[in-house]
Design an enzyme around this catalytic site. Structure first.
Site, PDB file in Angstrom:
ATOM      1  N   SER A 146      31.039 -55.578 -25.470  1.00 28.59           N
ATOM      2  CA  SER A 146      32.558 -55.220 -25.005  1.00 28.59           C
ATOM      3  C   SER A 146      33.321 -56.150 -24.466  1.00 28.59           C
ATOM      4  O   SER A 146      32.366 -57.213 -23.730  1.00 28.59           O
ATOM      5  CB  SER A 146      32.340 -53.789 -24.361  1.00 28.59           C
ATOM      6  OG  SER A 146      33.664 -53.492 -23.437  1.00 28.59           O
ATOM      7  N   TYR A 159      28.757 -48.927 -16.837  1.00 29.35           N
ATOM      8  CA  TYR A 159      29.214 -49.545 -18.402  1.00 29.35           C
ATOM      9  C   TYR A 159      29.217 -51.109 -18.408  1.00 29.35           C
ATOM     10  O   TYR A 159      28.697 -51.720 -19.239  1.00 29.35           O
ATOM     11  CB  TYR A 159      30.691 -48.977 -18.805  1.00 29.35           C
ATOM     12  CG  TYR A 159      30.988 -49.238 -20.169  1.00 29.35           C
ATOM     13  CD1 TYR A 159      30.738 -48.316 -21.262  1.00 29.35           C
ATOM     14  CD2 TYR A 159      32.015 -50.269 -20.665  1.00 29.35           C
ATOM     15  CE1 TYR A 159      31.068 -48.626 -22.712  1.00 29.35           C
ATOM     16  CE2 TYR A 159      32.378 -50.551 -21.783  1.00 29.35           C
ATOM     17  CZ  TYR A 159      31.749 -49.550 -22.848  1.00 29.35           C
ATOM     18  OH  TYR A 159      32.115 -49.893 -24.188  1.00 29.35           O
ATOM     19  N   LYS A 163      26.793 -53.819 -20.758  1.00 30.63           N
ATOM     20  CA  LYS A 163      27.639 -54.617 -21.790  1.00 30.63           C
ATOM     21  C   LYS A 163      27.120 -56.027 -21.446  1.00 30.63           C
ATOM     22  O   LYS A 163      27.032 -56.856 -22.286  1.00 30.63           O
ATOM     23  CB  LYS A 163      28.806 -54.315 -21.933  1.00 30.63           C
ATOM     24  CG  LYS A 163      29.220 -52.642 -22.587  1.00 30.63           C
ATOM     25  CD  LYS A 163      28.656 -52.662 -23.804  1.00 30.63           C
ATOM     26  CE  LYS A 163      28.974 -51.054 -24.499  1.00 30.63           C
ATOM     27  NZ  LYS A 163      28.389 -51.048 -25.891  1.00 30.63           N
TER      28      LYS A 163
END
Ligand SMILES: NC(=O)c1ccc[n+]([C@@H]2O[C@H](COP(=O)([O-])OP(=O)(O)OC[C@H]3O[C@@H](n4cnc5c(N)ncnc54)[C@H](O)[C@@H]3O)[C@@H](O)[C@H]2O)c1
Length: 277
Positions: A146, A159, A163
């Site tokens: 990401s 998150y 990533k």
């Protein structure tokens, strides 16, 4: 390969292939001639994508798969290799969205986000790559990371952790494997219009604006087809880290590489952008 890579005879595996970026990639790889194994936690959506591929004249098989279950991923790899004998393209793409201020999120949230977004990729790597190394033909692995794996965002610590780790493991694996015939890429999408926000886990402040975040993604998000094209290009041109769309990712990534402090104001205020719509 040219702008129109020919994947006839190639075997591709796409996790999280039932929706969004995985769906778009599965359809694109099939359109270029690959036979695609579409795996998803949601068996119905994986089946829909496989049927769409077959209806368009391609070849696909759907699989129900939870990438956060290492035994299930191992059994999936064994099944694909028993059927096909080799895998040319592995797209470890399944992932979940998560956002929330730190005092509102839970240990279970960390476990879920790391379990799917990081360990789901690690289990794919462990189940497939040793088999791919023995198959006697070159292969590509594309891991979906990401923009949040290159540049931080407040209220997204789990998150971002998952990533950044996917970017790191992809670079390390490429250094280890590229001379042994396996090229590894990390795809780093910016804001893409998929159901990831509506189905994501939102806590605290972010739960209050869940609807607004979804509308922001619908209004400003790029098409998952643009990401699928970038996946194809990453395979074709043997790219290492690919930000897509570049208009979302490149400038912030460059600033971050110059000095991580430079992007802290952006990282702090991501939610303001969303609130503005
Ligand atoms: N949409 C974005 O803006 C964006 C941006 C950057 C990165 N990403 C990443 O792209 C990838 C795909 O996301 P998307 O935007 O297409 O979202 P999506 O929700 O449309 O698709 C994700 C798919 O993964 C599947 N999935 C979820 N958990 C799973 C599990 N445990 N096992 C197997 N399948 C599972 C879902 O059922 C779904 O079909 C994710 O890794 C996500 O983190 C998305």
């Amino acid at each position: 390969m040219n702008n129109d890579p020919n994947l006839a005879g190639k075997i591709a595996v796409v996790t999280g292939g039932g929706s969004g970026i995985g769906r778009a990639t599965a359809l694109l790889l099939a359109r270029h001639g690959a036979r695609v194994h579409v795996a998803d936690l949601n068996a119905d959506s994986a089946g829909d994508v496989a049927r769409a591929i077959e209806a368009a004249g391609g070849s696909a098989t759907a699989h129900a798969l939870d990438v956060s279950d290492p035994d299930a991923v191992e059994a999936f790899a064994a099944k694909v290799f028993a059927t096909e004998g080799h895998v040319d393209i592995l797209h470890n793409n399944a992932g979940i969205g998560h956002a929330g201020n730190i005092e509102a999120i839970t240990v279970e949230d960390w476990q879920r986000v790391i379990g799917v977004n990081l360990l789901g990729v690690a289990y794919g790597v462990q189940a497939f790559i040793p088999r791919m190394l023995k198959q006697g033909r070159p292969a590509s692995v594309v891991n979906t990371a990401s923009q949040a794996g290159l540049v931080p965002a407040a209220r997204m610590a789990p998150y971002c952790a998952s990533k950044y780790a996917v970017v790191g493991l992809s670079e390390a694996l490429n250094a280890e494997l590229s001379k042994r015939g396996i090229h590894v890429s990390a795809i780093c999408p910016g804001i893409i219009d998929t159901p990831i926000v509506s189905s994501g886990i939102m806590r605290g402040d972010m739960a209050e604006i869940h609807g607004r975040i979804s509308s922001f993604y619908a209004k400003h998000g790029a098409s998952p087809d643009e990401v699928a094209q970038a996946v194809l290009k990453a395979i074709d041109k043997r790219k290492l880290i690919v930000g897509v769309p570049r208009r979302h990712v490149t400038l912030l990534n460059l600033l971050h590489r110059l000095s991580p402090r430079l992007v802290q104001p952006f990282a702090r205020n991501v939610d303001r952008l969303v609130r503005r719509g």
